[in-house]
Design a protein around this motif. Structure first.
Motif, short mmCIF file in Angstrom:
data_model
loop_
_atom_site.label_atom_id
_atom_site.label_comp_id
_atom_site.label_asym_id
_atom_site.label_seq_id
_atom_site.Cartn_x
_atom_site.Cartn_y
_atom_site.Cartn_z
N UNK A 50 0.83 -1.20 0.00
CA UNK A 50 0.00 0.00 0.00
C UNK A 50 0.86 1.25 0.00
N UNK A 51 0.22 2.38 -0.20
CA UNK A 51 0.92 3.66 -0.20
C UNK A 51 1.51 3.96 1.17
N UNK A 52 0.89 3.44 2.24
CA UNK A 52 1.42 3.68 3.58
C UNK A 52 2.82 3.12 3.73
N UNK A 53 3.12 2.03 3.03
CA UNK A 53 4.41 1.36 3.18
C UNK A 53 5.56 2.21 2.64
N UNK A 54 5.28 3.12 1.70
CA UNK A 54 6.36 3.91 1.10
C UNK A 54 6.34 5.36 1.58
N UNK A 55 5.44 5.69 2.48
CA UNK A 55 5.40 7.05 3.01
C UNK A 55 6.64 7.33 3.84
N UNK A 56 7.23 8.52 3.68
CA UNK A 56 8.44 8.88 4.40
C UNK A 56 8.09 9.54 5.74
N UNK A 57 8.91 9.31 6.78
CA UNK A 57 8.66 9.97 8.06
C UNK A 57 8.77 11.48 7.93
N UNK A 58 7.84 12.20 8.53
CA UNK A 58 7.90 13.66 8.53
C UNK A 58 8.83 14.10 9.66
N UNK A 59 9.47 15.28 9.53
CA UNK A 59 10.39 15.73 10.58
C UNK A 59 9.67 15.97 11.90
N UNK A 60 10.40 15.77 13.00
CA UNK A 60 9.86 16.04 14.32
C UNK A 60 9.73 17.54 14.53
N UNK A 61 8.69 17.98 15.22
CA UNK A 61 8.51 19.39 15.52
C UNK A 61 9.65 19.89 16.41
N UNK A 62 10.10 21.14 16.19
CA UNK A 62 11.17 21.71 17.00
C UNK A 62 10.70 21.93 18.44
N UNK A 63 9.49 22.39 18.60
CA UNK A 63 8.90 22.55 19.93
C UNK A 63 7.59 21.78 19.96
#
Length: 201
Positions: free
Chosen positions: A35-48
């Motif tokens: 599925x598309x979920x398997x290739x989704x990239x992690x989004x960056x963590x919020x700074x705060x």
């Protein structure tokens, strides 16, 4: 949130069924997600990152009709389901789900069957640990991982979430207790309080 709960509801019965197969000696092979979920990239963590549960948070007892009790944050929005309940406040959540199982889960079973299903059901999953835990309610499996949140319908943005799941088993019941919050939020003590408060009735 509704989509997230539906995915959780799919995973719990799958693990319970796999435990049954494992007891019977049947080899279960995880199928690679397509599925598309398997290739989704992690989004960056919020700074705060938002999502810290305040040290002043009051916890109350929740008695589930499925046969267990748990301390949950007072004032969080509660949604009841046939297999459990969820408690949500802004970016934070606590979800409990119950399924039938013939045997207690093991670390090996969680790694080979539960985690692959988790990776297919959630967004950009990164698992950091799968370990056995000794808690007041008995032995449990603890899975620590991070995911992307659902897209915000207003901003069309996602946040990176940190998650913990505990798998409890007794008398044919498998309870999954999940905590989630924006990655970097400081909820260690509160999550520990809730996981240690779990009791079978």
């Amino acid at each position: 949130m509704e989509n997230r709960l539906r995915r959780i509801a799919r995973i719990v019965p799958i693990l319970a069924a796999t435990i049954c197969l494992g007891v019977a000696g049947v080899l279960v092979v995880a199928v690679e997600a397509t599925s598309a979920l398997a290739v989704e990239k992690p989004v960056p963590m919020e700074k705060n990152p938002p999502g810290d549960i305040p040290d002043t948070q009051v916890f109350i007892d929740y008695a589930a009709p499925q046969g267990f009790t748990l301390k949950v944050p007072e004032g969080w929005a509660r949604s009841d389901r046939a297999d459990g309940a969820s408690f949500v406040d802004k970016f934070d959540g606590v979800v409990v789900s119950v399924a039938k199982a013939d045997a207690a889960p093991t670390v090996a079973a969680a790694k080979t069957t539960y985690v692959p299903e988790l990776e297919k059901a959630e967004r950009a999953v990164t698992v950091s640990s799968v370990k056995a835990e000794a808690l007041p309610a008995g032995a449990a499996i603890r899975i620590v991982y991070s995911t992307n949140s659902e897209l915000n319908p207003v901003t069309n943005k996602q946040v990176r979430l940190e998650n913990e799941r505990y798998l409890f088993f007794k008398d044919g019941k498998l309870v999954t207790l999940e905590f989630y919050a924006p990655k970097g939020a400081d909820n260690v003590d509160q999550w520990q309080l809730m996981s240690q408060s779990f009791r079978w009735k």
